[in-house]
Structure formats: structure tokens, C-alpha cells
Design a protein around this motif. Structure first.
Motif, mmCIF file in Angstrom:
data_model
loop_
_atom_site.group_PDB
_atom_site.id
_atom_site.type_symbol
_atom_site.label_atom_id
_atom_site.label_comp_id
_atom_site.label_asym_id
_atom_site.label_seq_id
_atom_site.Cartn_x
_atom_site.Cartn_y
_atom_site.Cartn_z
ATOM 1 N N VAL A 199 2.032 12.579 3.698
ATOM 2 C CA VAL A 199 1.288 11.333 3.897
ATOM 3 C C VAL A 199 0.898 11.196 5.361
ATOM 4 O O VAL A 199 1.657 11.568 6.261
ATOM 5 C CB VAL A 199 2.139 10.118 3.459
ATOM 6 C CG1 VAL A 199 1.468 8.803 3.849
ATOM 7 C CG2 VAL A 199 2.380 10.157 1.961
ATOM 8 N N GLY A 248 -4.452 4.280 0.233
ATOM 9 C CA GLY A 248 -4.143 2.858 0.250
ATOM 10 C C GLY A 248 -4.742 2.269 1.508
ATOM 11 O O GLY A 248 -4.426 2.733 2.608
ATOM 12 N N ALA A 254 5.235 -0.342 5.858
ATOM 13 C CA ALA A 254 4.951 0.991 5.323
ATOM 14 C C ALA A 254 6.098 1.955 5.600
ATOM 15 O O ALA A 254 6.531 2.706 4.713
ATOM 16 C CB ALA A 254 3.657 1.523 5.914
ATOM 17 N N SER A 275 -4.444 1.171 7.745
ATOM 18 C CA SER A 275 -4.369 -0.241 8.093
ATOM 19 C C SER A 275 -5.745 -0.875 8.206
ATOM 20 O O SER A 275 -5.890 -2.084 8.062
ATOM 21 C CB SER A 275 -3.609 -0.415 9.411
ATOM 22 O OG SER A 275 -3.381 -1.763 9.694
ATOM 23 N N THR A 332 -10.878 2.145 6.489
ATOM 24 C CA THR A 332 -10.551 3.066 5.405
ATOM 25 C C THR A 332 -11.712 3.971 5.024
ATOM 26 O O THR A 332 -11.531 5.174 4.797
ATOM 27 C CB THR A 332 -10.085 2.273 4.172
ATOM 28 O OG1 THR A 332 -9.255 1.181 4.586
ATOM 29 C CG2 THR A 332 -9.316 3.163 3.227
ATOM 30 N N LEU A 359 0.823 -1.204 0.000
ATOM 31 C CA LEU A 359 0.000 0.000 0.000
ATOM 32 C C LEU A 359 0.864 1.263 0.000
ATOM 33 O O LEU A 359 0.537 2.252 -0.671
ATOM 34 C CB LEU A 359 -0.924 0.006 1.217
ATOM 35 C CG LEU A 359 -2.046 -1.039 1.221
ATOM 36 C CD1 LEU A 359 -2.920 -0.862 2.452
ATOM 37 C CD2 LEU A 359 -2.890 -0.957 -0.045
ATOM 38 N N ALA A 360 1.958 1.244 0.742
ATOM 39 C CA ALA A 360 2.845 2.416 0.773
ATOM 40 C C ALA A 360 3.462 2.668 -0.594
ATOM 41 O O ALA A 360 3.562 3.829 -1.038
ATOM 42 C CB ALA A 360 3.930 2.218 1.825
ATOM 43 N N MET A 399 -0.455 8.272 8.185
ATOM 44 C CA MET A 399 -0.593 6.844 8.469
ATOM 45 C C MET A 399 -1.658 6.643 9.542
ATOM 46 O O MET A 399 -1.544 7.193 10.636
ATOM 47 C CB MET A 399 0.731 6.245 8.946
ATOM 48 C CG MET A 399 1.772 6.087 7.865
ATOM 49 S SD MET A 399 3.284 5.271 8.477
ATOM 50 C CE MET A 399 2.636 3.663 8.991
ATOM 51 N N TRP A 410 -2.310 6.319 4.143
ATOM 52 C CA TRP A 410 -2.094 4.872 4.280
ATOM 53 C C TRP A 410 -2.936 4.421 5.463
ATOM 54 O O TRP A 410 -2.798 4.951 6.574
ATOM 55 C CB TRP A 410 -0.617 4.611 4.543
ATOM 56 C CG TRP A 410 -0.219 3.178 4.733
ATOM 57 C CD1 TRP A 410 0.272 2.330 3.807
ATOM 58 C CD2 TRP A 410 -0.252 2.434 5.970
ATOM 59 N NE1 TRP A 410 0.547 1.108 4.368
ATOM 60 C CE2 TRP A 410 0.230 1.147 5.690
ATOM 61 C CE3 TRP A 410 -0.651 2.738 7.278
ATOM 62 C CZ2 TRP A 410 0.329 0.156 6.674
ATOM 63 C CZ3 TRP A 410 -0.572 1.756 8.259
ATOM 64 C CH2 TRP A 410 -0.075 0.473 7.951
ATOM 65 N N ILE A 420 1.043 4.389 -2.894
ATOM 66 C CA ILE A 420 0.938 5.821 -2.618
ATOM 67 C C ILE A 420 2.151 6.570 -3.166
ATOM 68 O O ILE A 420 2.014 7.621 -3.806
ATOM 69 C CB ILE A 420 0.776 6.051 -1.101
ATOM 70 C CG1 ILE A 420 -0.583 5.507 -0.639
ATOM 71 C CG2 ILE A 420 0.914 7.530 -0.752
ATOM 72 C CD1 ILE A 420 -0.763 5.482 0.869
#
Length: 374
Positions: free
Chosen positions: A174, A259, A193, A238, A241, A160-161, A176, A236, A164
Motif C-alpha cells: 500500500v 481509497g 489510516a 488524503s 486522488t 478509507l484504510a 499513502m 490511500w 483497502i
């Protein structure tokens, strides 16, 4: 994996969960008669495989059990396997007793989503000593005599990272949004990530905070963070979302590249079924791990596959390949995990919507399950 699947980390869809406790198709009831021994022809020569699940208390677990039941009612399993399902109420002692009973019944294989990685080691060893194939998945057991089916959570974070980074061409701010601190999956996802972001000096992580793998919590915490944040180019996530996206929309902030996990709500935003449309990548721990474990157990018992653990790739969906009924499900709740099925020409396993919602077989379908790599 513990906590997107932990009873405190996801809201429970009570009606669905209750319905899922009814064993469907070829799965026999937990109180069914004992098997007649390893490899016994107790039901027309079928082998006996039991699913021992630690708890049924969230949406992911409901889907996981449902697709297992559906698979058991579909070829080739309906003709080769007598299935049973047991739930232990998230209690290690109960799960241990249930597995002990299965050993006494002489099942051929036990598929386990464990209440404890180490707490079942003793009874798993007993099963191995009796020649029973043990396969654990998601929350696996430590005992090396058993096999495992799982994904790579570090790669989750990395994948996912990197998406992005690629979308931002290596430049941007970004955020997280992490999971539940201290859990193995959270540690691994964050590690992956951070490795990718650190390798790209044009990426600046401007905030890191928990969403607890829960959409409502992620939305609330994101809303609290946004007033203090500069322009955010990528997020990003986890887990939770769709909650993060809703927070950005409610704050009238420009929508970043996202992501995140495999929530159906997130994918609805990616598909433009909900607004604003989001550029994103969605991957997650697939509920069909239970079906892969069923196939590995069957194949090992039959001597068709080496006695080796396997790792499967994450099912991947991006904004460019949103297909209703395959990667996003317009008539299912936002909280549904859309990765109950894989998609595309290299799919690990393809299942219909009814398999995940009701535990019923996909009409006219024979399952083709790819076991991934040892």
C-alpha cells in the motif's frame, strides 16, 4: 478543515468563484440594513442568520457558499430565515470586524468558517454574551460557548484504510499519499489510516509522500515515486486522488484499489466514465456542512434542538453505487467536489447540481436536513 480548503491547496475556478460572490435567492447582500435585534420580526418575523466565511478562494469554498445560498432560497428557510453572507479575504482581523458588526446589528445566529481557530475567540464570546447562537464548521473556533458542526478526520483515515484492507483481504503493498504536513486534518487522517494498517500485518506500506491535497501535485509526486516502487496493490489518498490515478495510468502500472477524497474526477474513474475503471471508495469533507450549520442554528434559535454540537458522517460513494447526477456528475469538472450532496435513503441532505454550481434553489424541493448525532 484547513488545507483542502486553503487558498494554496486547490486551484481556483476563477469564473465560478467570481460568480459565487453574487448573493443568490434569499441571501441578502453583506451591505444590507441592520437587523432589528435578536428574534426580531425585521422581515415578516424571520430570524436573521449570517454566514461569516474566512475566504472564497477555492472550489470547495465556492460550493460551500453556493449550497448555503441555495438552501436559504428553499423551504423551510426561505420562509423562516433572512440570510446574509460575508467573506473576510482570509484575514482574521477582517472576519473579527465583520462578526462584531453582525453583533451590533442584532442577528440571531452566526455561522462561521473561521480564518483562525483561536483568533476569533474574543468576538465569539461577545456574540455568546449577547445571546447570539454561534455555530462554526470545517475550520472551527476554540471558544466553547459556540457550537460546532464537523466530521471526524481520524475516521476519514480509518474508513478509507479499512476499505483497502478489506478489498485486499488483508494482504498487499500500500502507498499513502498524504496532505499538507502539520495541519490538523492531515495529522488526524494519517493517524487513522496508520492505525488500521498497523492492525493488519499482511499490509505493507511501501511509500508515504505528500500530494498536498492537490491533484496536479499528487500526480507529479506519484509519477516520481513509481519507478522505485514494487507492485502496488492499494493506494490511500488524503486528497488529489484523480491525479494519483492518472500517474498510474501514464506509467502503465496495474491500477490498484484506491481509497480517496470526493473529487468528481476520481468518481468518474470509479464509474467508468474515465478509463481505466477504478475500484474505489470516495469520501470527503462535504461542502454542505454550511447547510447543516444553518439548520442547527435555525433549530437552536427556534428552540427545536438542544444547544449541542454535532458530528455528521462522511458521504460515502463506492464503485458499486456510482449514479450519474447523484454520486458522480459527468458534466462537471474533475476538480468539483461531488460530495456537495449526500445520497441514499439515510442521506444527511440531498441537493441538486444547480445548488452547488450556481447557488440557486432546487426546483420544487423542500430541504430535509438531518442533524446527525450530538
Amino acid at each position: 478543515m484547513n488545507l483542502p480548503r486553503h487558498p494554496t491547496a486547490r486551484a481556483v475556478l476563477t469564473a465560478v468563484a467570481a460568480a459565487s460572490l453574487l448573493l443568490a435567492g434569499a441571501c441578502s447582500d453583506a451591505g444590507s440594513p441592520a437587523a432589528t435585534g435578536n428574534g426580531a420580526a425585521g422581515d415578516g418575523g424571520k430570524i436573521k442568520i449570517a454566514l461569516s466565511n474566512s475566504f472564497i478562494g477555492n472550489q470547495w469554498r465556492v460550493e460551500m457558499e453556493n449550497v448555503y445560498k441555495a438552501a436559504c432560497a428553499m423551504p423551510p428557510y426561505v420562509d423562516e430565515v433572512e440570510c446574509s453572507v460575508y467573506n473576510a479575504g482570509n484575514d482574521v482581523s477582517t472576519q473579527s470586524r465583520q462578526i462584531s458588526n453582525l453583533i451590533s446589528q442584532g442577528v440571531d445566529a452566526i455561522v462561521i468558517n473561521a480564518a483562525s481557530t483561536s483568533g476569533l475567540n474574543g468576538v465569539v464570546q461577545q456574540a455568546c454574551d449577547r445571546g447570539i447562537v454561534v455555530v462554526s464548521f470545517d475550520n472551527t473556533v476554540d471558544n466553547p460557548c459556540g457550537l460546532t458542526v464537523n466530521t471526524d478526520q481520524v475516521k476519514f483515515g480509518q474508513q478509507l484504510a479499512q476499505f483497502i484492507v478489506d478489498q485486499l483481504k488483508g494482504q498487499g503493498n500500500v502507498v499513502m499519499v498524504t496532505g499538507v504536513a502539520g495541519t490538523g486534518a492531515d495529522n488526524d487522517r494519517n493517524k487513522g489510516a496508520k492505525e488500521v494498517f498497523a492492525a493488519n500485518p499482511g499490509i505493507k506500506v511501501v511509500a508515504t509522500y505528500t500530494g498536498m491535497w492537490d491533484s496536479a501535485t499528487a500526480q507529479r509526486n506519484t509519477s516520481a515515486q513509481l519507478p522505485n516502487l514494487p507492485k502496488v496493490d492499494g493506494v490511500w489518498v488524503s486528497g488529489g486522488t484523480d491525479g494519483v490515478i492518472k500517474a498510474f495510468a501514464a506509467a502503465n502500472r496495474p491500477m490498484p484499489v484506491v481509497g480517496g477524497e470526493a473529487e468528481n474526477g476520481f468518481r468518474k474513474f470509479m464509474a467508468g466514465l474515465l478509463t481505466p475503471k477504478v475500484t474505489g471508495m470516495s469520501i470527503g469533507q462535504p461542502p454542505f456542512l454550511s447547510v447543516i450549520s444553518l439548520e442547527l442554528a435555525r433549530a437552536v434559535v427556534k428552540g427545536e434542538h438542544p444547544r449541542e454540537s454535532i458530528t455528521i458522517p462522511f458521504p460515502v460513494a463506492t464503485s458499486e453505487n456510482m449514479v450519474p447526477g447523484e454520486t458522480v456528475f459527468p458534466d462537471l469538472p474533475d476538480s468539483f467536489f461531488a460530495d456537495f450532496t449526500d445520497s441514499g435513503p439515510n442521506a444527511t441532505v440531498v441537493l441538486c447540481q444547480e445548488a452547488a454550481t450556481d447557488g440557486t434553489p432546487c426546483p420544487g424541493k423542500t430541504l430535509d436536513v438531518k442533524l446527525g448525532t450530538p
